[in-house]
Design a protein around this motif. Structure first.
Motif, short mmCIF file in Angstrom:
data_model
loop_
_atom_site.label_atom_id
_atom_site.label_comp_id
_atom_site.label_asym_id
_atom_site.label_seq_id
_atom_site.Cartn_x
_atom_site.Cartn_y
_atom_site.Cartn_z
N GLY A 56 0.93 -1.17 0.01
CA GLY A 56 -0.02 -0.04 -0.05
C GLY A 56 0.92 1.24 -0.10
O GLY A 56 0.64 2.29 -0.75
N VAL A 57 1.78 1.25 0.85
CA VAL A 57 2.82 2.51 0.85
C VAL A 57 3.52 2.44 -0.46
O VAL A 57 3.77 3.80 -1.05
N ALA A 58 4.12 1.58 -1.21
CA ALA A 58 4.68 1.53 -2.46
C ALA A 58 3.58 2.26 -3.44
O ALA A 58 4.01 2.97 -4.15
N GLY A 80 -3.33 3.21 -2.38
CA GLY A 80 -2.50 2.55 -1.51
C GLY A 80 -3.27 2.19 -0.07
O GLY A 80 -3.10 1.06 0.40
N LEU A 81 -4.05 2.93 0.33
CA LEU A 81 -4.78 2.74 1.38
C LEU A 81 -5.66 1.54 1.53
O LEU A 81 -5.83 0.77 2.52
N GLY A 82 -6.17 1.20 0.19
CA GLY A 82 -6.80 -0.16 0.05
C GLY A 82 -5.97 -1.29 0.51
O GLY A 82 -6.67 -2.48 0.88
N LEU A 83 -4.73 -1.39 0.30
CA LEU A 83 -3.90 -2.28 0.65
C LEU A 83 -3.45 -2.24 2.29
O LEU A 83 -3.17 -3.25 3.00
N ALA A 108 -3.67 1.48 10.98
CA ALA A 108 -3.39 1.50 9.29
C ALA A 108 -3.34 2.98 8.78
O ALA A 108 -2.60 3.36 8.30
N PHE A 109 -4.72 3.51 9.20
CA PHE A 109 -4.94 4.95 8.81
C PHE A 109 -3.72 5.77 9.37
O PHE A 109 -3.06 6.63 8.61
N VAL A 110 -3.14 5.77 10.82
CA VAL A 110 -2.47 6.68 11.39
C VAL A 110 -1.05 6.46 10.53
O VAL A 110 -0.19 7.47 10.28
#
Length: 185
Positions: A56-58, A64-67, A108-110
């Protein structure tokens, strides 16, 4: 180049690369007689979570938030399972689920928001994370402090969980006060 591809294609490439790396490491471990199960079976939950989050970061951006979200959930489940496997306190699932969801979602959001520079995700993730921690503390206090679910091994459960409620309440209070300051004209 990954940057020349769309978010979906980048995600597929990152996931494929991660699976290849994990497979190669497993094969190397097999040939050098390294027992990956010696690390504990919860690693098979934790590692895919980390891979999803890294993917997601990549990918970056909102896509990317979906991963990152399922990565956060799986990673948190892996952490909880690791603690339970190390202590044998499997009954703690009665309240530890709150750390997985909504806690893993909020985390994950943070973390994703902090790593990608999306402050709104960090700001929106904190209440979700605090909800998970609050549910964990309240249900933990009930199941351990009142019902003694884990038996005498958790003799200090009540004072520890009560102190956790104080810390959580203070964090919510500070977050609430800081949040109001951002929205005042």
């Amino acid at each position: 180049m990954l940057t020349d591809r769309g978010p979906t294609q980048r995600g597929t490439v990152v996931l494929g690369m991660a699976l290849v790396v994990i497979g190669v490491l497993a094969l190397i471990g097999r040939f050098v007689s390294f027992d990956i199960l010696g690390l504990g079976w919860p690693i098979f939950v934790l590692l895919p979570g980390i891979v999803l989050f890294a993917g997601g970061v990549a990918i970056g951006g909102r896509a990317g938030l979906g991963l990152a979200i399922p990565g956060g959930i799986l990673s948190m489940a892996g952490v909880v399972l690791s603690v339970q496997a190390a202590t044998g306190l499997w009954g703690t699932w009665a309240y530890a689920w709150a750390l997985v969801a909504p806690g893993g979602v909020g985390l994950a959001f943070v973390v994703y928001g902090a790593l990608t520079g999306q402050r709104d995700l960090v700001r929106n993730g904190f209440p979700i994370l605090l909800t998970g921690l609050g549910l964990f503390a309240v249900f933990g206090l009930f199941f351990e402090g009142l019902l003694h679910l884990s038996g005498p091994t958790f003799a200090l459960a009540e004072p520890i969980l009560a102190a956790s409620l104080v810390v959580l309440g203070a964090a919510i209070l500070v977050f609430g006060l800081l949040g109001r300051r951002d929205h005042t004209p």
